[in-house]
Design a protein around this motif. Structure first.
Motif, PDB file in Angstrom:
ATOM      1  N   THR A 141       0.619  -1.365   0.252  1.00 28.33           N
ATOM      2  CA  THR A 141       0.051  -0.093   0.037  1.00 28.33           C
ATOM      3  C   THR A 141       0.799   1.169  -0.004  1.00 28.33           C
ATOM      4  O   THR A 141       0.619   2.193  -0.506  1.00 28.33           O
ATOM      5  CB  THR A 141      -0.753   0.222   1.109  1.00 28.33           C
TER       6      THR A 141
ATOM      7  N   GLU B 266       2.360   1.684  -3.419  1.00 32.49           N
ATOM      8  CA  GLU B 266       1.323   2.409  -4.508  1.00 32.49           C
ATOM      9  C   GLU B 266       1.089   3.786  -3.934  1.00 32.49           C
ATOM     10  O   GLU B 266       1.031   4.687  -5.097  1.00 32.49           O
ATOM     11  CB  GLU B 266       0.239   1.637  -4.484  1.00 32.49           C
TER      12      GLU B 266
ATOM     13  N   THR C 137      -0.161   4.150  -8.723  1.00 32.43           N
ATOM     14  CA  THR C 137      -1.321   4.841  -9.272  1.00 32.43           C
ATOM     15  C   THR C 137      -2.582   4.763  -8.285  1.00 32.43           C
ATOM     16  O   THR C 137      -2.303   3.959  -7.340  1.00 32.43           O
ATOM     17  CB  THR C 137      -1.959   4.182 -10.629  1.00 32.43           C
ATOM     18  N   ASP C 138      -3.433   5.796  -8.286  1.00 33.90           N
ATOM     19  CA  ASP C 138      -4.627   5.825  -7.359  1.00 33.90           C
ATOM     20  C   ASP C 138      -5.379   4.619  -7.508  1.00 33.90           C
ATOM     21  O   ASP C 138      -5.852   4.158  -6.315  1.00 33.90           O
ATOM     22  CB  ASP C 138      -5.429   6.986  -7.722  1.00 33.90           C
ATOM     23  N   GLU C 139      -5.583   3.941  -8.553  1.00 33.12           N
ATOM     24  CA  GLU C 139      -6.276   2.753  -8.582  1.00 33.12           C
ATOM     25  C   GLU C 139      -5.654   1.513  -7.960  1.00 33.12           C
ATOM     26  O   GLU C 139      -6.311   0.852  -7.189  1.00 33.12           O
ATOM     27  CB  GLU C 139      -6.469   2.384 -10.105  1.00 33.12           C
ATOM     28  N   ARG C 140      -4.242   1.447  -7.921  1.00 38.13           N
ATOM     29  CA  ARG C 140      -3.507   0.381  -7.284  1.00 38.13           C
ATOM     30  C   ARG C 140      -3.596   0.630  -5.905  1.00 38.13           C
ATOM     31  O   ARG C 140      -3.403  -0.107  -4.905  1.00 38.13           O
ATOM     32  CB  ARG C 140      -2.164   0.462  -7.856  1.00 38.13           C
TER      33      ARG C 140
ATOM     34  N   ILE D  81      -5.736   2.049  -3.934  1.00 37.30           N
ATOM     35  CA  ILE D  81      -7.208   1.409  -3.444  1.00 37.30           C
ATOM     36  C   ILE D  81      -7.187   0.092  -3.424  1.00 37.30           C
ATOM     37  O   ILE D  81      -7.576  -0.407  -2.579  1.00 37.30           O
ATOM     38  CB  ILE D  81      -8.532   2.185  -4.215  1.00 37.30           C
ATOM     39  N   TYR D  82      -6.766  -0.653  -4.519  1.00 36.20           N
ATOM     40  CA  TYR D  82      -6.766  -2.130  -4.431  1.00 36.20           C
ATOM     41  C   TYR D  82      -5.676  -2.683  -3.364  1.00 36.20           C
ATOM     42  O   TYR D  82      -6.316  -3.526  -2.711  1.00 36.20           O
ATOM     43  CB  TYR D  82      -6.077  -2.559  -5.894  1.00 36.20           C
ATOM     44  N   GLU D  83      -4.587  -2.095  -3.230  1.00 40.19           N
ATOM     45  CA  GLU D  83      -3.625  -2.761  -2.111  1.00 40.19           C
ATOM     46  C   GLU D  83      -4.313  -2.147  -0.708  1.00 40.19           C
ATOM     47  O   GLU D  83      -4.381  -3.116   0.173  1.00 40.19           O
ATOM     48  CB  GLU D  83      -2.265  -1.966  -2.245  1.00 40.19           C
TER      49      GLU D  83
END
Length: 203
Positions: free
Chosen positions: A151, A154, A159-162, A164-166
């Motif tokens: 987290t 990232e 990226t912002d997308e990653r 949020i994913y992590e």
């Protein structure tokens, strides 16, 4: 429950709130007969002041309000009904009578916690959550650490997308760790709420 129907000529207001999202859905009126039918059937029933008769919410649309709990206020002349809605509540097709969307994504954390609790209780085979519980505290804690590092990476260089994913991975594994220790995500929420109060002091 002794209710006072006399103040409003035989009627009392009934506030309907979604039991899951906590959104206020609508306001209706009940007479004694409507209240008794609501209790008997488990479906919210009002007294229609325009049609001068009882009407069960959803009797035409199928969008019933299934009662979870009923509480009277301090004067016993207003009801708060927690309900599970089957579809939009307003006759105009919106989720609530104020045109709001009946969604609270944050409430999914409780649903996820309940799911993880069930996994911990049943320990079904071929479940990733089960495998985490079986790996032991050290492995679960290590996994939280790994997800925290990912987290951070990232957040700093991704990226912002990653991010949020992590971050979602981190939160999930943290809930698993908490569950293994006999706690829930609500315990963290309670701690944060206490910290937000003016009387909190650092341990």
């Amino acid at each position: 429950m002794e209710l006072d129907f006399d103040k409003m000529n035989g009627l009392i207001p009934a506030i309907i709130q979604d039991n899951y999202t906590q959104k206020v859905l609508m306001l209706g009126f009940m007479n004694k007969e409507a209240y008794e039918k609501t209790v008997e059937t488990g479906k919210v029933t009002f007294y229609s002041r325009t049609k001068q008769r009882l009407w069960t919410k959803g009797e035409e649309s199928g969008n019933f309000l299934h009662v979870v709990s009923i509480k009277a206020d301090c004067d016993n002349d207003t009801l708060l009904i927690m309900a599970d809605p089957c579809g939009p509540v307003c006759h105009k097709g919106t989720d609530t009578c104020w045109g709001e969307r009946n969604e609270q994504d944050i409430m999914f954390l409780k649903e996820l916690q309940d799911f993880i609790d069930k996994r911990h209780e049943e320990m079904p085979e071929k479940s990733y959550t089960t495998s985490l519980f079986k790996s032991g505290i050290n492995k679960m804690a290590q996994k939280v650490g790994e997800e925290a590092v990912e987290t951070i990476i990232e957040a700093c260089n991704g990226t912002d997308e990653r991010l949020i994913y992590e971050g979602a991975d981190l939160l999930y594994h943290l809930i698993v760790l908490l569950t293994s220790k006999g706690y829930r995500i609500e315990d963290l929420a309670r701690e944060l709420k206490e910290r937000h109060s003016g009387s909190w002091t650092k341990h």
